[in-house]
Design a protein around this motif. Structure first.
Motif, mmCIF file in Angstrom:
data_model
loop_
_atom_site.group_PDB
_atom_site.id
_atom_site.type_symbol
_atom_site.label_atom_id
_atom_site.label_comp_id
_atom_site.label_asym_id
_atom_site.label_seq_id
_atom_site.Cartn_x
_atom_site.Cartn_y
_atom_site.Cartn_z
ATOM 1 N N GLY A 74 13.474 23.697 51.939
ATOM 2 C CA GLY A 74 12.350 23.096 51.233
ATOM 3 C C GLY A 74 12.728 21.772 50.591
ATOM 4 N N ARG A 75 11.708 21.022 50.238
ATOM 5 C CA ARG A 75 11.935 19.726 49.609
ATOM 6 C C ARG A 75 12.320 19.892 48.146
ATOM 7 N NH1 ARG A 75 6.819 16.085 50.554
ATOM 8 N NH2 ARG A 75 8.197 14.642 49.448
ATOM 9 N N PRO A 76 13.118 18.963 47.608
ATOM 10 C CA PRO A 76 13.436 19.027 46.169
ATOM 11 C C PRO A 76 12.159 18.918 45.341
ATOM 12 C CG PRO A 76 14.911 17.522 47.307
ATOM 13 C CD PRO A 76 13.833 17.876 48.291
ATOM 14 N N ALA A 77 12.094 19.661 44.276
ATOM 15 C CA ALA A 77 10.940 19.646 43.370
ATOM 16 C C ALA A 77 11.288 18.873 42.115
ATOM 17 C CB ALA A 77 10.546 21.080 43.021
ATOM 18 N N LYS A 78 10.274 18.328 41.498
ATOM 19 C CA LYS A 78 10.479 17.595 40.256
ATOM 20 C C LYS A 78 10.676 18.587 39.114
ATOM 21 C CE LYS A 78 8.938 13.287 38.154
ATOM 22 N NZ LYS A 78 7.920 12.207 38.196
ATOM 23 N N VAL A 79 11.684 18.344 38.291
ATOM 24 C CA VAL A 79 11.990 19.228 37.164
ATOM 25 C C VAL A 79 12.109 18.393 35.894
ATOM 26 C CG1 VAL A 79 13.107 21.028 38.539
ATOM 27 C CG2 VAL A 79 14.461 19.087 37.723
ATOM 28 N N TYR A 80 11.970 19.087 34.765
ATOM 29 C CA TYR A 80 11.910 18.400 33.475
ATOM 30 C C TYR A 80 12.807 19.098 32.449
ATOM 31 C CZ TYR A 80 7.688 16.521 35.631
ATOM 32 O OH TYR A 80 6.792 15.933 36.501
ATOM 33 N N THR A 81 13.409 18.298 31.588
ATOM 34 C CA THR A 81 14.164 18.809 30.442
ATOM 35 C C THR A 81 13.834 17.940 29.225
ATOM 36 O OG1 THR A 81 16.059 17.393 31.003
ATOM 37 C CG2 THR A 81 16.112 19.689 31.789
ATOM 38 N N ARG A 82 14.105 18.473 28.054
ATOM 39 C CA ARG A 82 13.852 17.681 26.856
ATOM 40 C C ARG A 82 14.830 16.513 26.761
ATOM 41 N NH1 ARG A 82 13.728 20.409 21.000
ATOM 42 N NH2 ARG A 82 15.803 21.083 21.624
ATOM 43 N N ALA A 83 14.328 15.342 26.400
ATOM 44 C CA ALA A 83 15.183 14.169 26.225
ATOM 45 C C ALA A 83 16.021 14.330 24.961
ATOM 46 C CB ALA A 83 14.328 12.908 26.128
ATOM 47 N N PRO A 84 17.274 13.873 24.975
ATOM 48 C CA PRO A 84 18.143 14.033 23.802
ATOM 49 C C PRO A 84 17.858 13.058 22.668
ATOM 50 C CG PRO A 84 19.317 12.873 25.537
ATOM 51 C CD PRO A 84 17.988 13.267 26.119
ATOM 52 N N VAL A 85 17.006 12.069 22.926
ATOM 53 C CA VAL A 85 16.732 11.041 21.905
ATOM 54 C C VAL A 85 15.966 11.654 20.736
ATOM 55 C CG1 VAL A 85 15.606 8.828 21.456
ATOM 56 C CG2 VAL A 85 16.716 9.253 23.661
ATOM 57 N N GLU A 86 16.374 11.331 19.532
ATOM 58 C CA GLU A 86 15.699 11.819 18.327
ATOM 59 C C GLU A 86 14.590 10.850 17.929
ATOM 60 O OE1 GLU A 86 16.984 12.341 13.672
ATOM 61 O OE2 GLU A 86 18.319 13.176 15.196
ATOM 62 N N ARG A 87 13.424 11.389 17.619
ATOM 63 C CA ARG A 87 12.275 10.569 17.222
ATOM 64 C C ARG A 87 11.886 10.913 15.791
ATOM 65 N NH1 ARG A 87 11.107 6.538 21.046
ATOM 66 N NH2 ARG A 87 11.375 7.393 23.154
ATOM 67 N N THR A 88 11.747 9.914 14.950
ATOM 68 C CA THR A 88 11.339 10.139 13.568
ATOM 69 C C THR A 88 10.340 9.068 13.150
ATOM 70 O OG1 THR A 88 13.186 8.817 12.715
ATOM 71 C CG2 THR A 88 13.541 11.190 12.908
ATOM 72 N N VAL A 89 9.433 9.459 12.281
ATOM 73 C CA VAL A 89 8.450 8.526 11.728
ATOM 74 C C VAL A 89 8.372 8.741 10.227
ATOM 75 C CG1 VAL A 89 6.031 7.860 11.663
ATOM 76 C CG2 VAL A 89 7.095 8.410 13.842
ATOM 77 N N SER A 90 8.450 7.676 9.463
ATOM 78 C CA SER A 90 8.323 7.754 8.013
ATOM 79 C C SER A 90 7.477 6.584 7.538
ATOM 80 C CB SER A 90 9.708 7.691 7.345
ATOM 81 O OG SER A 90 9.577 7.683 5.940
ATOM 82 N N LEU A 91 6.440 6.900 6.799
ATOM 83 C CA LEU A 91 5.569 5.871 6.235
ATOM 84 C C LEU A 91 5.451 6.092 4.733
ATOM 85 C CD1 LEU A 91 2.729 5.929 8.926
ATOM 86 C CD2 LEU A 91 4.558 4.247 8.702
ATOM 87 N N PRO A 92 5.912 5.135 3.920
ATOM 88 C CA PRO A 92 6.634 3.913 4.299
ATOM 89 C C PRO A 92 8.018 4.223 4.839
ATOM 90 C CG PRO A 92 6.724 4.206 1.937
ATOM 91 C CD PRO A 92 5.811 5.288 2.449
ATOM 92 N N ALA A 93 8.693 3.198 5.346
ATOM 93 C CA ALA A 93 9.991 3.398 5.994
ATOM 94 C C ALA A 93 11.017 3.959 5.017
ATOM 95 C CB ALA A 93 10.480 2.066 6.557
ATOM 96 N N ARG A 94 11.777 4.933 5.461
ATOM 97 C CA ARG A 94 12.871 5.523 4.693
ATOM 98 C C ARG A 94 14.105 5.595 5.585
ATOM 99 N NH1 ARG A 94 9.789 4.505 1.126
ATOM 100 N NH2 ARG A 94 8.810 5.957 -0.345
ATOM 101 N N ASP A 95 15.288 5.633 4.982
ATOM 102 C CA ASP A 95 16.527 5.674 5.756
ATOM 103 C C ASP A 95 17.457 6.720 5.155
ATOM 104 O OD1 ASP A 95 18.585 5.214 7.473
ATOM 105 O OD2 ASP A 95 19.090 3.212 6.721
ATOM 106 N N TYR A 96 17.045 7.983 5.256
ATOM 107 C CA TYR A 96 17.848 9.063 4.695
ATOM 108 C C TYR A 96 19.125 9.289 5.500
ATOM 109 C CZ TYR A 96 13.538 10.010 2.160
ATOM 110 O OH TYR A 96 12.419 9.895 1.362
ATOM 111 N N ARG A 97 19.124 8.948 6.795
ATOM 112 C CA ARG A 97 20.319 9.166 7.604
ATOM 113 C C ARG A 97 21.497 8.354 7.090
ATOM 114 N NH1 ARG A 97 20.291 8.290 14.037
ATOM 115 N NH2 ARG A 97 18.787 10.007 13.842
#
Length: 241
Positions: A74-97
Motif C-alpha cells: 500500500g501507499r504511505p499514509a499521512k500521519v501527524y504528531t504534536r509539534a514540540p514548539v511551545e506556544r504561549t500568549v500573555s496580554l500584556p506581555a510577561r516574561d516569567y521564563r
C-alpha cells in the motif's frame, strides 16, 4: 505564524478535538484513526489536521500503516504528531521564563537544591490541603491531568495489579507482573528543566511527593525519559490493599 494566530487555530471545536486526540497518543496518528476518534468524516479530519500543521501545532509525515513493505504493502499514509514548539500568549506581555531561569541559575550556583526541594514539598502539601494522601493511581491520574502533566497508563513488568482494567486500584507493590504505572507526556516546567535538569527535576519530584503524600498507596519516583516528565507514579511498596 505567531503564537496568537497559532492558538486561535484551536477555536474551531472539531480542530481542537483533533489536536487533543493526536497530542494524547504520544505517537503518529493517521487520518482515518483521528477521524474515527472524534466522529467526523475523513475528508473533514484531513482538512483540519493540515490546518493544524500550517499553524505549527502539529507535524506531519508519511509511512505505511500496514506494517508491511514491498509490493502490495500500500501507499504511505499521512500521519501527524504534536509539534514540540511551545506556544504561549500573555496580554500584556510577561516574561516569567526569564525570571524562572535566573532564579534557577542562582539557586544552582548557591547550592540551594535541598532548600528548593523542601519548599516544593511544602507547596505540594499545600495544594493537597487537608485531604488524605492520594488514594490510588486513578486519583493520581486525575490530579496530574488537572495540573497539565498529561498522564497516561503504562503496563510494566514487576508490578502486581488488576489485569484488564483501566485503573490500577488494588495494586500490591513492586513484585509480580501485569501491573501499571502512571507516566506523564508533559513537563509543566519543561523550558527551565532543559537548562537546569537536576535542580528542576528534583523540585518536580518533591512537589509531587508533597501532593500525593509519602505514606499512601502511591509514590512518586524519578525515572527520566526523553520527551516526557522525569517522574513516574507507581504503587507504593508498602501498599497492601
Amino acid at each position: 505564524m505567531n503564537d496568537i494566530d497559532a492558538i486561535a487555530a484551536l477555536q474551531d471545536p472539531v480542530r481542537r478535538r483533533l489536536y487533543d486526540y493526536v497530542a494524547a497518543q504520544g505517537r503518529e496518528v493517521g487520518r482515518n484513526e483521528a477521524a474515527e476518534a472524534v466522529g467526523v468524516a475523513r475528508t473533514l479530519a484531513a482538512h483540519h489536521l493540515d490546518r493544524l500543521v500550517e499553524a505549527g501545532l502539529l507535524e506531519s509525515g508519511s509511512r505505511r500503516l500496514t506494517g508491511r513493505a514491498g509490493p502490495g504493502a500500500g501507499r504511505p499514509a499521512k500521519v501527524y504528531t504534536r509539534a514540540p514548539v511551545e506556544r504561549t500568549v500573555s496580554l500584556p506581555a510577561r516574561d516569567y521564563r526569564t525570571a524562572a531561569e535566573l532564579l534557577a541559575e542562582a539557586a544552582e550556583q548557591a547550592g540551594l537544591d535541598a532548600g528548593l526541594c523542601a519548599a516544593a514539598r511544602r507547596r505540594g502539601e499545600s495544594l493537597r490541603g487537608s485531604a488524605a494522601p492520594c488514594g490510588g493511581l486513578e486519583e493520581a491520574m486525575e490530579m496530574l491531568a488537572a495540573r497539565g502533566y498529561e498522564p497516561h497508563w503504562e503496563s510494566v513488568e514487576g508490578v502486581e495489579g488488576t489485569e484488564g482494567t483501566e485503573g490500577a486500584e488494588g495494586v500490591e507493590g513492586a513484585s509480580g507482573a501485569g501491573g501499571r504505572v502512571v507516566r506523564m507526556r508533559n513537563c509543566p516546567f519543561h523550558a527551565v528543566a532543559e537548562r537546569f535538569p537536576p535542580l528542576v527535576c528534583g523540585m518536580n519530584l518533591a512537589l509531587l511527593e508533597g501532593l500525593f503524600g509519602t505514606d499512601g498507596p502511591v509514590r512518586a519516583r524519578m525515572d527520566a525519559r526523553p520527551g516526557e516528565c522525569c517522574v513516574v507514579i507507581e504503587p507504593s511498596k508498602n501498599n497492601n490493599r
